[in-house]
Structure formats: structure tokens, C-alpha cells
Write a protein that holds these residues in place. Structure first.
Motif, PDB file in Angstrom:
ATOM      1  N   VAL A 106       0.822  -1.210   0.000  1.00  0.00           N
ATOM      2  CA  VAL A 106       0.000   0.000   0.000  1.00  0.00           C
ATOM      3  C   VAL A 106       0.860   1.267   0.000  1.00  0.00           C
ATOM      4  N   ASN A 107       2.093   1.176   0.488  1.00  0.00           N
ATOM      5  CA  ASN A 107       2.994   2.328   0.533  1.00  0.00           C
ATOM      6  C   ASN A 107       3.887   2.445  -0.693  1.00  0.00           C
ATOM      7  N   LEU A 108       3.875   1.439  -1.572  1.00  0.00           N
ATOM      8  CA  LEU A 108       4.755   1.436  -2.742  1.00  0.00           C
ATOM      9  C   LEU A 108       4.305   2.467  -3.764  1.00  0.00           C
ATOM     10  N   ASP A 109       5.226   3.344  -4.147  1.00  0.00           N
ATOM     11  CA  ASP A 109       4.973   4.288  -5.235  1.00  0.00           C
ATOM     12  C   ASP A 109       5.447   3.679  -6.548  1.00  0.00           C
ATOM     13  N   TYR A 110       6.701   3.259  -6.575  1.00  0.00           N
ATOM     14  CA  TYR A 110       7.245   2.591  -7.752  1.00  0.00           C
ATOM     15  C   TYR A 110       8.541   1.903  -7.369  1.00  0.00           C
ATOM     16  N   ALA A 111       9.033   1.072  -8.284  1.00  0.00           N
ATOM     17  CA  ALA A 111      10.293   0.350  -8.077  1.00  0.00           C
ATOM     18  C   ALA A 111      11.121   0.454  -9.342  1.00  0.00           C
ATOM     19  N   THR A 112      12.449   0.470  -9.146  1.00  0.00           N
ATOM     20  CA  THR A 112      13.356   0.478 -10.294  1.00  0.00           C
ATOM     21  C   THR A 112      14.324  -0.686 -10.163  1.00  0.00           C
ATOM     22  N   PHE A 113      14.768  -1.189 -11.315  1.00  0.00           N
ATOM     23  CA  PHE A 113      15.731  -2.282 -11.368  1.00  0.00           C
ATOM     24  C   PHE A 113      16.793  -1.887 -12.389  1.00  0.00           C
ATOM     25  N   ASN A 114      18.046  -2.284 -12.151  1.00  0.00           N
ATOM     26  CA  ASN A 114      19.142  -1.953 -13.061  1.00  0.00           C
ATOM     27  C   ASN A 114      19.418  -3.061 -14.068  1.00  0.00           C
ATOM     28  N   GLU A 115      18.489  -3.969 -14.235  1.00  0.00           N
ATOM     29  CA  GLU A 115      18.634  -5.042 -15.211  1.00  0.00           C
ATOM     30  C   GLU A 115      17.276  -5.305 -15.848  1.00  0.00           C
ATOM     31  N   PRO A 116      17.244  -6.000 -16.971  1.00  0.00           N
ATOM     32  CA  PRO A 116      15.966  -6.274 -17.638  1.00  0.00           C
ATOM     33  C   PRO A 116      15.030  -7.078 -16.735  1.00  0.00           C
ATOM     34  N   LEU A 117      13.739  -6.813 -16.866  1.00  0.00           N
ATOM     35  CA  LEU A 117      12.727  -7.514 -16.078  1.00  0.00           C
ATOM     36  C   LEU A 117      12.033  -8.569 -16.927  1.00  0.00           C
ATOM     37  N   VAL A 118      11.693  -9.668 -16.282  1.00  0.00           N
ATOM     38  CA  VAL A 118      10.828 -10.653 -16.917  1.00  0.00           C
ATOM     39  C   VAL A 118       9.418 -10.128 -16.714  1.00  0.00           C
ATOM     40  N   TYR A 119       8.653 -10.074 -17.786  1.00  0.00           N
ATOM     41  CA  TYR A 119       7.311  -9.523 -17.712  1.00  0.00           C
ATOM     42  C   TYR A 119       6.375 -10.371 -18.550  1.00  0.00           C
ATOM     43  N   SER A 120       5.258 -10.739 -17.984  1.00  0.00           N
ATOM     44  CA  SER A 120       4.279 -11.542 -18.691  1.00  0.00           C
ATOM     45  C   SER A 120       2.942 -10.830 -18.647  1.00  0.00           C
ATOM     46  N   TYR A 121       2.454 -10.443 -19.819  1.00  0.00           N
ATOM     47  CA  TYR A 121       1.150  -9.811 -19.927  1.00  0.00           C
ATOM     48  C   TYR A 121       0.126 -10.914 -20.150  1.00  0.00           C
ATOM     49  N   PRO A 122      -1.089 -10.802 -19.603  1.00  0.00           N
ATOM     50  CA  PRO A 122      -2.084 -11.898 -19.768  1.00  0.00           C
ATOM     51  C   PRO A 122      -2.260 -12.304 -21.226  1.00  0.00           C
ATOM     52  N   GLY A 123      -2.077 -13.579 -21.489  1.00  0.00           N
ATOM     53  CA  GLY A 123      -2.280 -14.113 -22.834  1.00  0.00           C
ATOM     54  C   GLY A 123      -1.059 -14.030 -23.732  1.00  0.00           C
ATOM     55  N   VAL A 124       0.011 -13.359 -23.286  1.00  0.00           N
ATOM     56  CA  VAL A 124       1.218 -13.234 -24.090  1.00  0.00           C
ATOM     57  C   VAL A 124       2.388 -13.728 -23.245  1.00  0.00           C
ATOM     58  N   PRO A 125       3.104 -14.741 -23.705  1.00  0.00           N
ATOM     59  CA  PRO A 125       4.228 -15.245 -22.897  1.00  0.00           C
ATOM     60  C   PRO A 125       5.265 -14.147 -22.690  1.00  0.00           C
ATOM     61  N   GLY A 126       5.746 -14.028 -21.477  1.00  0.00           N
ATOM     62  CA  GLY A 126       6.719 -12.977 -21.155  1.00  0.00           C
ATOM     63  C   GLY A 126       8.148 -13.445 -21.316  1.00  0.00           C
ATOM     64  N   THR A 127       8.975 -12.556 -21.750  1.00  0.00           N
ATOM     65  CA  THR A 127      10.404 -12.830 -21.857  1.00  0.00           C
ATOM     66  C   THR A 127      11.140 -11.586 -21.429  1.00  0.00           C
ATOM     67  N   ALA A 128      12.381 -11.764 -21.121  1.00  0.00           N
ATOM     68  CA  ALA A 128      13.199 -10.611 -20.754  1.00  0.00           C
ATOM     69  C   ALA A 128      13.417  -9.777 -22.009  1.00  0.00           C
ATOM     70  N   PRO A 129      13.342  -8.470 -21.892  1.00  0.00           N
ATOM     71  CA  PRO A 129      13.562  -7.628 -23.065  1.00  0.00           C
ATOM     72  C   PRO A 129      15.000  -7.725 -23.538  1.00  0.00           C
ATOM     73  N   THR A 130      15.204  -7.554 -24.837  1.00  0.00           N
ATOM     74  CA  THR A 130      16.553  -7.576 -25.406  1.00  0.00           C
ATOM     75  C   THR A 130      17.025  -6.157 -25.640  1.00  0.00           C
TER      76      THR A 130
END
Length: 165
Positions: free
Chosen positions: A140-164
Motif C-alpha cells: 500500500v505504501n509502494l509508489d514505484y520500483a526500479t531495477f538496473n537489469e531487464p525484467l521478466v514480464y508476462s502480460y495476460p495471454g502473451v508469454p513474457g520474456t526478458a527484453p533484449t
């Protein structure tokens, strides 16, 4: 005695007074007081219904699609696109979490950095790689998060992969 009924004087049919409508009236002392005669109630009994057979639809897992003919089409299961699910796909990565705490007199906002260990519907657990100290953060207190490497992301119905890059 009027038993709580209003008494009107006049000659209009339907009023209590000189003119008495058809029906039963009672009372005493020259005052007309209506009373209700018991009324007969009629019971309507519906005709016998035909026996109906119950059709049980097939078990359908959440997210599956059923065609009008009743065929079940199984879909591949993907995580839904919620912050908690995106964080779960990226456990073990180092992130910076920006949190806001309203009505806090000491500090309103705070930044946490650590290895993402767990993420639930209402919480995030990170650890400091140098000290091993674990911190439980409320979602509830989270505004946003940052990462210094590519994220694995999966959108509903589309298999997720790490961005290139």
C-alpha cells in the motif's frame, strides 16, 4: 367510542356518518363504527409440473473459454499483470523501492534497496545483500520500483520474456 377510526359527518356514501354504504356496520351510542367481516381466502393450487432433468455443466477452470455448444477450450495459464505478479517473476533481482508514508512526522517518503525475495498481494520482502537483514514492505505504501537489469514480464495471454537490448 370510535376505536381509533375517524368519524366524519356528512351524507356522502362511503363515509362514516348518516349515510351508510352497503356492508356491515356496528357500534353504539349513535356512532357508526366499521368492522371487517372475516373474508374467505381462495387457495390456487398450480397444476402438477412435469419432472425436469437437471443438466450439470462441465467443470471449467478459471480463465477457460466455453463455446455455445458446451466445448471447453483450455488456455495457457499466464500470470495476470498485477504489480505483485510482475515482482514474483523477478525474484532474486536487486531493486530500489520508493515508498510514501502519509501523516508521518519523521519522514514522509523513504527509499529501500535490496534483493527481491518475495512479493505477495499486500507485501514485498527484500534483503540487504551485505548484512542479510530482511525488510517487509507494505504494498500500500509502494509508489514505484526500479531495477538496473531487464525484467521478466508476462502480460495476460502473451508469454513474457526478458527484453533484449
Amino acid at each position: 367510542m370510535n376505536y381509533g377510526y375517524p368519524i366524519h359527518q356528512g351524507g356522502i356514501a362511503g363515509q362514516i356518518g348518516n349515510a351508510r354504504p352497503s356492508g356491515q356496520w356496528g357500534g353504539g351510542g349513535g356512532m357508526a363504527v366499521p368492522y371487517l367481516a372475516p373474508q374467505q381466502q381462495t387457495m390456487v393450487i398450480p397444476p402438477q409440473q412435469q419432472q425436469q432433468t437437471t443438466v450439470v455443466p462441465p467443470q471449467v477452470s478459471s480463465g477457460a473459454v466455453m463455446t455455445p455448444s458446451g466445448a471447453v477450450i483450455q488456455m495457457q495459464n499466464f500470470e495476470q499483470s498485477y504489480v505483485e505478479n510482475i515482482l514474483r517473476l523477478n525474484l532474486g533481482k536487486v531493486g530500489t523501492f520508493y515508498m510514501t508514508y502519509e501523516n508521518n512526522s519523521e519522514w514522509n517518503a523513504k527509499v529501500f534497496r535490496g534483493v527481491l525475495e518475495a512479493a505477495g498481494r499486500d507485501h514485498i520482502i527484500i534483503s540487504d545483500p551485505t548484512t542479510g537483514q530482511r525488510t517487509l514492505l507494505l504494498m500500500v505504501n509502494l509508489d514505484y520500483a526500479t531495477f538496473n537489469e531487464p525484467l521478466v514480464y508476462s502480460y495476460p495471454g502473451v508469454p513474457g520474456t526478458a527484453p533484449t537490448r
